[in-house]
Design a protein around this motif. Structure first.
Motif, PDB file in Angstrom:
ATOM      1  N   THR A 156       0.830  -1.199   0.000  1.00  0.00           N
ATOM      2  CA  THR A 156       0.000   0.000   0.000  1.00  0.00           C
ATOM      3  C   THR A 156       0.866   1.251   0.000  1.00  0.00           C
ATOM      4  OG1 THR A 156      -1.656  -1.195   1.274  1.00  0.00           O
ATOM      5  CG2 THR A 156      -1.840   1.202   1.244  1.00  0.00           C
ATOM      6  N   LEU A 157       0.591   2.112  -0.956  1.00  0.00           N
ATOM      7  CA  LEU A 157       1.287   3.393  -1.035  1.00  0.00           C
ATOM      8  C   LEU A 157       0.260   4.487  -0.800  1.00  0.00           C
ATOM      9  CD1 LEU A 157       3.858   5.059  -1.916  1.00  0.00           C
ATOM     10  CD2 LEU A 157       2.859   5.064  -4.204  1.00  0.00           C
ATOM     11  N   PHE A 158       0.514   5.351   0.153  1.00  0.00           N
ATOM     12  CA  PHE A 158      -0.401   6.473   0.361  1.00  0.00           C
ATOM     13  C   PHE A 158      -0.151   7.531  -0.713  1.00  0.00           C
ATOM     14  CE2 PHE A 158      -0.924   4.421   4.381  1.00  0.00           C
ATOM     15  CZ  PHE A 158      -2.247   4.694   4.711  1.00  0.00           C
ATOM     16  N   ALA A 159      -1.240   8.056  -1.230  1.00  0.00           N
ATOM     17  CA  ALA A 159      -1.104   9.055  -2.294  1.00  0.00           C
ATOM     18  C   ALA A 159      -0.307  10.248  -1.794  1.00  0.00           C
ATOM     19  CB  ALA A 159      -2.488   9.491  -2.772  1.00  0.00           C
ATOM     20  N   SER A 160      -0.459  10.582  -0.521  1.00  0.00           N
ATOM     21  CA  SER A 160       0.274  11.729   0.025  1.00  0.00           C
ATOM     22  C   SER A 160       1.785  11.472  -0.045  1.00  0.00           C
ATOM     23  CB  SER A 160      -0.156  11.994   1.464  1.00  0.00           C
ATOM     24  OG  SER A 160      -0.071  10.809   2.217  1.00  0.00           O
ATOM     25  N   ALA A 161       2.199  10.215   0.168  1.00  0.00           N
ATOM     26  CA  ALA A 161       3.626   9.888   0.084  1.00  0.00           C
ATOM     27  C   ALA A 161       4.121   9.991  -1.348  1.00  0.00           C
ATOM     28  CB  ALA A 161       3.871   8.486   0.618  1.00  0.00           C
ATOM     29  N   LEU A 162       3.232   9.674  -2.287  1.00  0.00           N
ATOM     30  CA  LEU A 162       3.619   9.795  -3.697  1.00  0.00           C
ATOM     31  C   LEU A 162       3.754  11.271  -4.080  1.00  0.00           C
ATOM     32  CD1 LEU A 162       3.983   8.568  -6.571  1.00  0.00           C
ATOM     33  CD2 LEU A 162       1.516   8.740  -6.833  1.00  0.00           C
ATOM     34  N   LEU A 163       2.842  12.090  -3.565  1.00  0.00           N
ATOM     35  CA  LEU A 163       2.824  13.490  -3.973  1.00  0.00           C
ATOM     36  C   LEU A 163       3.902  14.316  -3.284  1.00  0.00           C
ATOM     37  CD1 LEU A 163      -1.032  14.166  -4.016  1.00  0.00           C
ATOM     38  CD2 LEU A 163       0.458  13.574  -5.923  1.00  0.00           C
ATOM     39  N   SER A 164       4.261  13.928  -2.074  1.00  0.00           N
ATOM     40  CA  SER A 164       5.179  14.781  -1.328  1.00  0.00           C
ATOM     41  C   SER A 164       6.258  13.975  -0.620  1.00  0.00           C
ATOM     42  CB  SER A 164       4.379  15.586  -0.295  1.00  0.00           C
ATOM     43  OG  SER A 164       5.266  16.229   0.585  1.00  0.00           O
ATOM     44  N   PRO A 165       7.522  14.252  -0.900  1.00  0.00           N
ATOM     45  CA  PRO A 165       8.602  13.569  -0.165  1.00  0.00           C
ATOM     46  C   PRO A 165       8.592  13.916   1.313  1.00  0.00           C
ATOM     47  CG  PRO A 165       9.429  14.646  -2.137  1.00  0.00           C
ATOM     48  CD  PRO A 165       8.035  15.124  -1.948  1.00  0.00           C
ATOM     49  N   ALA A 166       7.950  15.044   1.677  1.00  0.00           N
ATOM     50  CA  ALA A 166       7.880  15.380   3.101  1.00  0.00           C
ATOM     51  C   ALA A 166       7.073  14.334   3.860  1.00  0.00           C
ATOM     52  CB  ALA A 166       7.242  16.762   3.278  1.00  0.00           C
ATOM     53  N   GLU A 167       6.152  13.657   3.164  1.00  0.00           N
ATOM     54  CA  GLU A 167       5.339  12.616   3.805  1.00  0.00           C
ATOM     55  C   GLU A 167       6.110  11.307   3.919  1.00  0.00           C
ATOM     56  OE1 GLU A 167       2.104  12.816   4.971  1.00  0.00           O
ATOM     57  OE2 GLU A 167       2.322  14.973   4.684  1.00  0.00           O
ATOM     58  N   ASP A 168       6.952  11.032   2.956  1.00  0.00           N
ATOM     59  CA  ASP A 168       7.779   9.823   3.008  1.00  0.00           C
ATOM     60  C   ASP A 168       9.029  10.085   2.190  1.00  0.00           C
ATOM     61  OD1 ASP A 168       8.969   7.348   2.953  1.00  0.00           O
ATOM     62  OD2 ASP A 168       7.090   6.247   2.732  1.00  0.00           O
ATOM     63  N   SER A 169      10.120  10.284   2.877  1.00  0.00           N
ATOM     64  CA  SER A 169      11.357  10.651   2.178  1.00  0.00           C
ATOM     65  C   SER A 169      12.258   9.438   1.961  1.00  0.00           C
ATOM     66  CB  SER A 169      12.111  11.703   2.996  1.00  0.00           C
ATOM     67  OG  SER A 169      12.372  11.171   4.285  1.00  0.00           O
ATOM     68  N   GLY A 170      11.722   8.264   2.228  1.00  0.00           N
ATOM     69  CA  GLY A 170      12.585   7.083   2.213  1.00  0.00           C
ATOM     70  C   GLY A 170      12.532   6.251   0.950  1.00  0.00           C
ATOM     71  N   PHE A 171      12.203   6.858  -0.181  1.00  0.00           N
ATOM     72  CA  PHE A 171      12.121   6.053  -1.405  1.00  0.00           C
ATOM     73  C   PHE A 171      13.429   6.040  -2.196  1.00  0.00           C
ATOM     74  CE2 PHE A 171       7.440   7.039  -1.078  1.00  0.00           C
ATOM     75  CZ  PHE A 171       7.091   5.748  -0.713  1.00  0.00           C
ATOM     76  N   GLY A 172      14.465   6.587  -1.618  1.00  0.00           N
ATOM     77  CA  GLY A 172      15.758   6.590  -2.304  1.00  0.00           C
ATOM     78  C   GLY A 172      15.981   7.895  -3.038  1.00  0.00           C
TER      79      GLY A 172
END
Lengths: 550, 148
Positions: A291-307
């Motif tokens: 599951t990927l949250f759309a907010s994490a896709l839209l903003s690195p501030a929500e999830d900065s751990g994608f490399g």
């Protein structure tokens, strides 16, 4: 030691009596004048998946494997929530242009297909609809199929945008760019749990290709080489409410550990789960689909751990089948699964897709939705016949070794005499009070029940060893050995039957617990009645023969 | 004794309490960090999705273009505005054809950098036979050719 000696069937008698016994067992297993058998089947199915759902032989899904080492296409859920909308200045209900934005962002990641689990039934402003159609046109150019949830095929007309042209100046139409799919859900009447997934909204008179296939079915079949044949095999010639049973895994997808607020602990090992985690399935806090949250896709501030180059995002979504759904408070788009009290509805379709992939397009289907229903019950009868035969042979073998028809699993006459003497010497008030207190304690504290069983069995064994002669003890031990061997053989038959039924007849594990309980204890209950019935038939036949001769 | 027991219990349980509800992510907000330039893409060399619109009228996809369309000479692109830390507005209003206004790009797909990070820095570069220079991509500090 003296007691009634039951007539033991031999040869042809075993065959006939076991068939009779199996027929009664079949009726008992399927006896539900008030629909109660469904509950037992649900319980059996949920139990099997809760205990073993992570086992590859039972549910060979790929997402339990490490990322990058996958062979099967993967389903990924993208959840749109209030945070994601706020990031783009939007609010619930989700505006159509937000969907267009999301699709444009997803396009970068090159999924194989995207399904929007939102019913866009309100007529959209032409410029908004055009933005969505233009994005859909770009996705199509990239080879990404776009599926849209609809209640009816005609719902696509709400997205018509006159004069909407693509970059090449060609007009864009929703029915050419969006693939409509049904998102109808099915619930079990008894507990409202979504265990079954419909094949689609198909009338009796429609070909599967003409009806509206369910999202997962359509997406799966589109990904195969022969779409129409796949759809016909899955959905053709079935009842309108037909569906397949969903297998669920208790294990969370490893990707979800990154965002889960609860601990997505892996389920315990199967033996430990069965012995140590109680009988009932437990609620799992983490969904089994990545599951990927759309907010994490839209903003690195929500999830900065994608490399640094979004490597993990590409790993997750490239070539995957993306299911975009909503997770909004108060929207009511939730489902209950055997392992999750509440999950956003989009997981229903993603899990169904994973089932189709895992079972290679041959999901598990209940007897009720089979065209040759009686064939499945014939199979059940055969299995029960084999089990009944083992039971009767066991009875016969044990009868040959026991003394005077003594049943080895009841206390011996010596033990009963010893107990009677003990009770006779104990004051009645004391023994009655003790018995009532023990019953009260057992009812109050479930832990004592297990301990009580252990204490009773150990005490009984010790008593028998004290009071029995060496010969009697030897006879009883031999009977126990025969009983254990017969039980082992019965379990082997059950194991083969469930494997064959699951693997080749595609039967869900709804009857597994029933088979097991019948193999272990059920025939004891049914047997007395069958023996009496058989004896009655025998005596009637004998009477008629003797009358005929006279 | 009682207080000792309470303190001991707290100490024993503290690690579990701390790990229970920690936020799963702690990313940096580009706008708050005053990053004012886009220096490259993070899209595996795929086209960057651009948006048009504004806060008042909403955003909508405009087109997707490769990085070299936005920055033909691979130079940093100034950020002129920022929306809630995730959309960056650039000066360019023509990349998707006319009539879009200044375009927006999601911070997810770009590498940003603050001007101050480069002050006082130099880039070591090499003079090629093609009469051009090869150096670190997207950096504006003065190019210093090795003296050897």
């Amino acid at each position: 030691m003296e007691g009634p000696v039951h007539p033991r069937p031999a040869g042809r008698g075993v065959v006939i009596e076991s068939l009779l016994l199996a027929a009664v067992a079949l009726v008992v297993l399927n006896f539900h004048p008030f629909g109660a058998a469904h509950l037992r089947r649900h319980f059996s199915q949920d139990l099997v998946y809760a205990w073993l759902g992570d086992a590859h032989w039972l549910y060979p899904r790929s997402s339990s494997a490490a990322l990058g080492a996958r062979q099967q296409p993967r389903a990924v859920v993208v959840l749109v929530d209030d945070t994601a909308l706020a990031l783009r200045g939007a609010r619930w209900p989700v505006p159509i242009v937000f969907h267009a934005e999301m699709l444009a962002e997803l396009e970068v990641l090159r999924p194989r297909a995207v399904m929007l689990d939102f019913l866009l039934i309100d007529r959209a402003a032409p410029e908004d609809a055009c933005a969505l159609l233009k994005t859909a046109d770009r996705l199509r150019g990239d080879g990404i199929a776009l599926y849209l949830a609809v209640a009816r095929r005609e719902d696509l007309s709400s997205l018509e945008a006159p004069h909407c042209l693509n970059d090449a100046g060609q007009p864009l139409y929703p029915d050419r760019l969006l693939i409509p799919v049904s998102v109808r859900r099915q619930y079990d009447d008894a507990d409202f749990v979504s265990r079954r997934y419909p094949f689609g909204d198909i009338n009796d008179n429609q070909a599967p290709s003409a009806g509206l296939l369910s999202a997962a079915v359509r997406m799966y079949c589109d990904a195969t080489a022969a779409r129409n044949r796949c759809a016909a095999e899955l959905a053709g010639g079935r009842l309108p409410d037909a569906g397949f049973e969903l297998a669920w895994s208790p294990a969370a997808d490893p990707f979800n550990v990154r965002w889960s607020r609860t601990r997505c602990k892996q389920p315990p090992a199967q033996t430990r789960a069965i012995l140590g985690s109680g009988v009932l399935p437990r609620d799992s806090a983490c969904p089994p689909i990545a599951t990927l949250f759309a907010s994490a896709l839209l903003s690195p501030a929500e999830d900065s751990g994608f490399g640094p180059r979004n490597e993990q995002l590409f790993d997750l979504l490239e070539n995957s089948f993306v299911f975009v759904g909503g997770d909004f408070r108060g929207s009511g788009d939730l489902i209950t699964t055997p392992m999750h009290t509440q999950l956003p509805g989009v997981y229903y379709h993603a899990a169904a897709f994973e089932n189709l992939v895992a079972f290679d397009g041959k999901p598990k289907i209940r007897e009720d939705y089979r065209s040759f229903k009686v064939g499945i019950y014939w199979y059940d009868l055969l299995v029960l016949w084999a089990l009944a035969g083992i039971f009767l042979l066991r009875e016969r073998w044990i009868a040959t070794v026991t003394l005077h028809g003594d049943e080895f699993f009841t206390p011996s006459a010596s033990a009963r005499a010893w107990l009677a003497k003990l009770i006779a010497h104990t004051p009645a008030v004391l023994s009655l009070t003790g018995l009532v207190m023990v019953a009260l304690m057992l009812a109050t504290y479930p832990l004592l029940q297990v301990m009580g069983i252990v204490v009773a069995v150990v005490s009984w064994l010790l008593l028998e060893m004290l009071v029995l002669s060496r010969l009697e003890l030897k006879v009883r031990l031999r009977a126990v050995a025969i009983y254990s061997a017969a039980l082992g053989l019965s379990l082997a038959v059950v194991a083969f039957a469930v494997w064959f039924g699951y693997r080749w007849l595609r039967l869900p594990p709804g009857d597994w617990v029933g088979y097991l309980s019948f193999a272990i204890v059920g025939f004891f209950v049914a047997h007395g009645a069958i023996v009496d019935f058989g004896r009655h038939v025998g005596s009637l036949r004998a009477a008629s023969h003797s009358g005929g001769r006279g | 004794m009682k207080s000792f027991a309470i303190v001991a219990t707290i100490l024993v349980l503290a690690p579990y309490g701390l790990s229970a509800d920690q936020p799963s992510t702690a990313g940096r907000d580009v706008c708050a960090a005053t990053h004012d330039r886009i220096v490259g893409s993070r899209t595996k060399d795929r086209p960057l999705p651009l948006m048009s619109g504004d806060e008042a009228h909403g955003f909508r996809p405009a087109c997707s273009v490769p990085w070299n369309i936005l920055s033909p000479h691979d130079e940093p692109i100034p950020i002129v505005a920022c929306f809630r830390g995730n959309l960056l507005q650039i000066e360019n209003d023509k990349a998707c054809g006319g009539g879009t206004g200044r375009l927006w790009i999601s911070v997810r797909w770009v590498v940003t950098r603050a001007a101050s990070e480069d002050s006082g820095k130099v880039v070591v570069c090499q003079h090629l036979d093609t009469a051009s220079y090869a150096g670190t991509r997207g950096l504006t500090p003065p190019c210093v050719t090795p003296s050897h």
